[in-house]
Design a protein around this motif. Structure first.
Motif, short mmCIF file in Angstrom:
data_model
loop_
_atom_site.label_atom_id
_atom_site.label_comp_id
_atom_site.label_asym_id
_atom_site.label_seq_id
_atom_site.Cartn_x
_atom_site.Cartn_y
_atom_site.Cartn_z
N GLU A 111 22.75 47.07 39.99
CA GLU A 111 21.73 46.51 39.10
C GLU A 111 20.45 46.18 39.85
O GLU A 111 19.34 46.43 39.34
CB GLU A 111 22.29 45.26 38.41
CG GLU A 111 23.32 45.59 37.32
CD GLU A 111 24.10 44.38 36.87
OE1 GLU A 111 23.85 43.27 37.42
OE2 GLU A 111 24.96 44.52 35.98
N VAL A 112 20.56 45.63 41.05
CA VAL A 112 19.36 45.36 41.84
C VAL A 112 18.67 46.66 42.21
O VAL A 112 17.44 46.79 42.10
CB VAL A 112 19.71 44.53 43.09
CG1 VAL A 112 18.51 44.46 44.04
CG2 VAL A 112 20.13 43.12 42.70
N TYR A 113 19.45 47.65 42.66
CA TYR A 113 18.85 48.95 42.94
C TYR A 113 18.18 49.53 41.69
O TYR A 113 17.12 50.15 41.77
CB TYR A 113 19.90 49.92 43.47
CG TYR A 113 20.25 49.73 44.92
CD1 TYR A 113 19.26 49.77 45.90
CD2 TYR A 113 21.57 49.51 45.32
CE1 TYR A 113 19.58 49.59 47.25
CE2 TYR A 113 21.90 49.35 46.66
CZ TYR A 113 20.90 49.37 47.61
OH TYR A 113 21.20 49.20 48.94
N GLY A 114 18.80 49.33 40.53
CA GLY A 114 18.21 49.82 39.29
C GLY A 114 16.86 49.18 39.02
O GLY A 114 15.91 49.85 38.59
N ALA A 115 16.75 47.87 39.25
CA ALA A 115 15.48 47.19 39.07
C ALA A 115 14.42 47.74 40.01
O ALA A 115 13.27 47.99 39.62
CB ALA A 115 15.66 45.68 39.28
N LEU A 116 14.79 47.95 41.27
CA LEU A 116 13.83 48.49 42.25
C LEU A 116 13.39 49.90 41.87
O LEU A 116 12.21 50.26 41.99
CB LEU A 116 14.47 48.49 43.65
CG LEU A 116 14.94 47.14 44.21
CD1 LEU A 116 15.52 47.32 45.61
CD2 LEU A 116 13.81 46.13 44.23
N LEU A 117 14.35 50.72 41.39
CA LEU A 117 14.04 52.10 41.01
C LEU A 117 13.10 52.12 39.80
O LEU A 117 12.11 52.88 39.77
CB LEU A 117 15.32 52.86 40.70
CG LEU A 117 15.15 54.31 40.25
CD1 LEU A 117 14.65 55.17 41.40
CD2 LEU A 117 16.46 54.87 39.70
N CYS A 118 13.39 51.32 38.78
CA CYS A 118 12.55 51.30 37.57
C CYS A 118 11.13 50.87 37.91
O CYS A 118 10.15 51.43 37.40
CB CYS A 118 13.15 50.37 36.53
SG CYS A 118 14.66 51.01 35.75
#
Length: 756
Positions: A111-118
């Motif tokens: 989820e944290v990686y998802g936030a960074l990617l978005c």
């Protein structure tokens, strides 16, 4: 922590460290779910990536900053076509056994990686995927969630806010620590003779980021002489933490005592010092399984961890007793609290295994957070043998046979299959007591891996079974399988058959350099120190030290007049000559004792030789007090043996060269006035050492020296080093063997000795 945290306005944290800090809750759960090895994990990730399309992006570097906190890491993979971000995890056995807090941690990471990617790519939504790969079968289990950028950003900010107060505390501590270390002063009026030279060399190693082999004589204060300069270098070189690694428990105590004199124990120097203790020594409930349903210190561990962590870092000084006190006052496991605190400590004091072993805690931290580490290795002459042990593994046929008789029915087939392959191996190989094999037997290895999978599944389904024998065999089997994965010219596969049904199959590491070299490369600098590190090439070659490693020999502060060194080259201690050697050895011991009564140590190559000499001595000189080391002495017996060396008393203590009393003990002044060494210290010639000699000759061109001469002479010099411990000591050393007369052997003795 990064090297810039003490001076940078913000703070940097890895994604995994952030999530481990903020996302775990509930019980500690360490049921029997053996994790894949590091190599298996790497290969598992590669296997998953190979199954993805051509546009798949692997190892995606991502970062973002929130209110001065920079969060960074590498996402395992992203498929732009499917807009799917993957977090890949490898495991063994049933996925259902995975602890709830582990699954929560994995979701938090993706989820944290998802936030960074978005944020980086302007995505509105993304599919998050946890990809679990079972190592044995290669089967993937994929769990997915659809997530919006807004929800992911809100979650990311929540993690950051939960961590920011801690980050500010860490930043402030780092600034305070570094300011104090910049002003650090020697706790004595001046250095001891030789200690300043040692300290200067250590400081230079830290300043240049190199490895140092420092040979320094006993008695000059090597512990303080290495800790003080390394601590002074920490703020100047941006070192995040320092690891002081020892071979034995007394070495940890010496390091902690030195740190206490530097003001760490009372808070005068604001250092967080953590003593790392083995799990079996730290466990409060060894009779209970390590999960919340069985152990009260595991139940709710992560719920109580934040308060325990705050209390621990506030205390700062966390030796074994202090750590236990903090842990129990908060109702958490002392061992696992220590594992959590390692990330936040400035100085870690522990066994060499904590950095050099497979899956070592300190090495794992450095790899995970990119921190800058300084390493100090005490009694480093032992590291070759210790590392060989770390990277060796053995299977015992008798243990397997006993296990088969008591194993549950569900395991009878896989264990029976393993037993049949083992019996076939014994039948197919030559009828010798010892034999080197060209490779790890594929049939045995395949059956072993199947047995590992079956035992793992069984223990997962019966987590409270408490079958200690089954668990021990599982861990031994896993260790053997992992060593088989890395089998190469650095190791030897041996089959030993001392009797019917008693075969042992082992993978013996011969050259630890191939495993240790990456560890030295990971550290910013490493200092290996001991009184016996000659010749430096031996340690460089076998430990895998970098090519620019510096070797320094600190000049001994002792005068030749302090130590009388006599050679008895008219005596042979070779095995065929042992019986004939007893009379002249006993005469030498008695003559020296009568000339100067006092405490002496007499060293022999084996217990059998010791016992024969002791019996002869008692018969010839019944009035001279004697005592002896015996096989299997426990800690209490060893302490009692050493307690006999008191001023005013006299006698000769018989001991084994290379044993508990041949190094690492301090008997200054009249507590020890002399030592006899009735052996050259060479390892016993046999097929294993001859194989070692051949392997070292092929690789380094120094087969006999590296397999026999150097290890033997290191033992001799270590034993002799018990006599002179300080500038006021006076004593005698008698070396008894005709081979001490050879130039090549005498060249390995300390250069300040004056041989008579």
């Amino acid at each position: 922590m990064s090297g810039e945290e003490g001076t940078a306005p913000g703070y940097r944290v890895a994604v995994r460290a952030l999530c481990e800090f903020t996302a775990r809750e509930g019980d500690l759960d360490h049921r029997f779910t053996p994790a894949p090895s590091a190599r298996e994990g790497i290969e598992g990730h590669a296997r998953v990536r190979s199954r993805r399309g051509t546009g798949y992006e692997a190892e995606l570097a991502l970062s973002a900053t929130f209110e001065g906190l920079t969060v960074a890491g590498r996402a395992d993979g992203y498929d732009p076509g499917a807009n799917r971000l993957e977090e890949i995890k490898t495991h063994r056995g049933s996925l259902e056994r995975m602890a709830t807090n582990q699954r929560a941690l994995h979701w938090a990471q993706v989820e944290v990686y998802g936030a960074l990617l978005c944020t980086e790519r302007g995505l509105v939504t993304v599919t998050l995927a946890l990809v679990y790969l079972e190592i044995a079968t290669g089967r993937e289990t994929v769990l997915t969630r659809e997530a919006s950028a807004d929800d992911l950003q809100a979650g990311f900010e929540a993690h950051c806010r939960a961590f920011l107060a801690w980050a500010e505390q860490e930043r402030a501590h780092r600034a305070t620590r570094d300011a104090a270390l910049t002003r650090l002063a020697l706790p004595h009026d001046d250095f001891r003779p030789g200690q300043r030279e040692l300290a200067e060399n250590v400081y230079k190693a830290a300043s240049t980021g190199r490895c140092l082999l420092a040979q320094a004589p006993t008695g000059i204060g090597k512990t303080l002489g290495t800790l003080f300069p390394m601590l002074a270098a920490m703020p100047r070189q941006g070192l995040d933490r320092l690891a002081f690694l020892t071979m034995k428990t007394p070495g940890r105590r010496l390091a902690l005592d030195a740190l206490a004199t530097l003001g760490a124990a009372d808070g005068e120097t604001p250092l967080r010092v953590l003593e790392l203790v083995a799990r079996d020594k730290a466990c409060e409930h060894p009779d209970r399984a390590c999960h919340g349903e069985a152990c009260p210190l595991a139940e709710g561990f992560y719920d109580r961890l934040p308060a325990a962590r705050r209390a621990a870092v506030a205390r700062g000084w966390l030796d074994r007793a202090s750590l236990r006190e903090v842990a129990l006052s908060h109702g958490v496991c002392p061992y696992y609290l220590g594992q959590e605190l390692a990330r936040w400590a400035d100085v870690l004091v522990g066994d060499v295994n904590h950095y050099f072993d497979d899956g070592a805690l300190i090495h794992g931290l450095v790899r995970a957070d990119g921190s800058r580490l300084g390493v100090l290795v005490d009694e480093a002459h032992n590291l070759v043998d210790r590392a060989r042990g770390m990277y060796s593994a053995e299977l015992d046929q008798r243990r397997l046979n006993r296990l088969r008789k008591a194993a549950p029915p569900a395991l009878s087939r896989p264990l029976g299959r393993l037993a049949r392959h083992w019996q076939a191996l014994v039948r197919e190989t030559d009828d010798h007591d010892w034999q080197a094999l060209e490779e790890v037997p594929k049939g045995v290895l395949g059956a072993l891996q199947q047995a590992v999978a079956a035992i793992t599944d069984y223990l997962g389904e019966h987590p409270t079974g408490g079958d200690t024998a089954l668990q021990e065999f599982l861990f031994e089997a896993l260790a053997f399988a992992r060593r088989a994965e890395t089998f190469g010219e650095h190791s030897l596969c041996e089959l030993e058959r001392p009797g019917r049904g008693r075969a042992r199959l082992a993978i013996r590491n011969l050259v630890p350099a191939d495993f240790l070299a990456p560890r030295f490369a990971t550290a910013h600098c490493a200092v290996l120190f001991s009184a016996t590190l000659s010749p430096p090439a031996y340690h460089r070659d076998l430990l895998g030290l970098p090519g620019d490693t510096v070797a320094r020999q600190v000049v001994a502060p002792f005068a030749a007049e302090q130590l009388e060194v006599r050679l008895r080259t008219d005596i042979s201690t070779r095995l065929p000559d042992r019986e004939a050697s007893l009379a002249p050895i006993v005469a030498e011991l008695a003559a020296q004792y009568r000339h100067r009564p006092g405490h002496y140590l007499a060293f022999f190559s084996s217990f059998a030789y010791l016992e024969a000499a002791l019996a002869h001595f008692r018969e010839a000189w019944p009035t001279i007090p004697v005592r002896a080391q015996h096989r299997g002495m426990d800690e209490t017996e060893r302490e009692a043996f050493l307690a006999g060396f008191v001023p005013g008393a006299t006698g000769i203590a018989f001991a084994v060269l290379g044993g508990a009393f041949a190094e690492g003990i301090d008997l200054p002044g009249e507590r020890l006035v002399g030592a006899f060494v009735a052996t050259l210290g060479l390892p016993p010639a046999g097929p294993l050492h001859e194989a070692l000699k051949a392997r070292l000759e092929a690789r380094f061109g120094r087969g006999h020296d590296y397999a026999y001469r150097v290890p033997g002479m290191i033992k001799v010099v270590q034993a002799a080093g018990r006599v002179i411990r300080g500038p006021e000591d006076r004593g005698v050393i008698v070396l008894m063997d005709d081979r001490f007369g050879r130039v090549e052997n005498r060249a390995l003795l300390p250069d300040w000795w004056r041989l008579a």
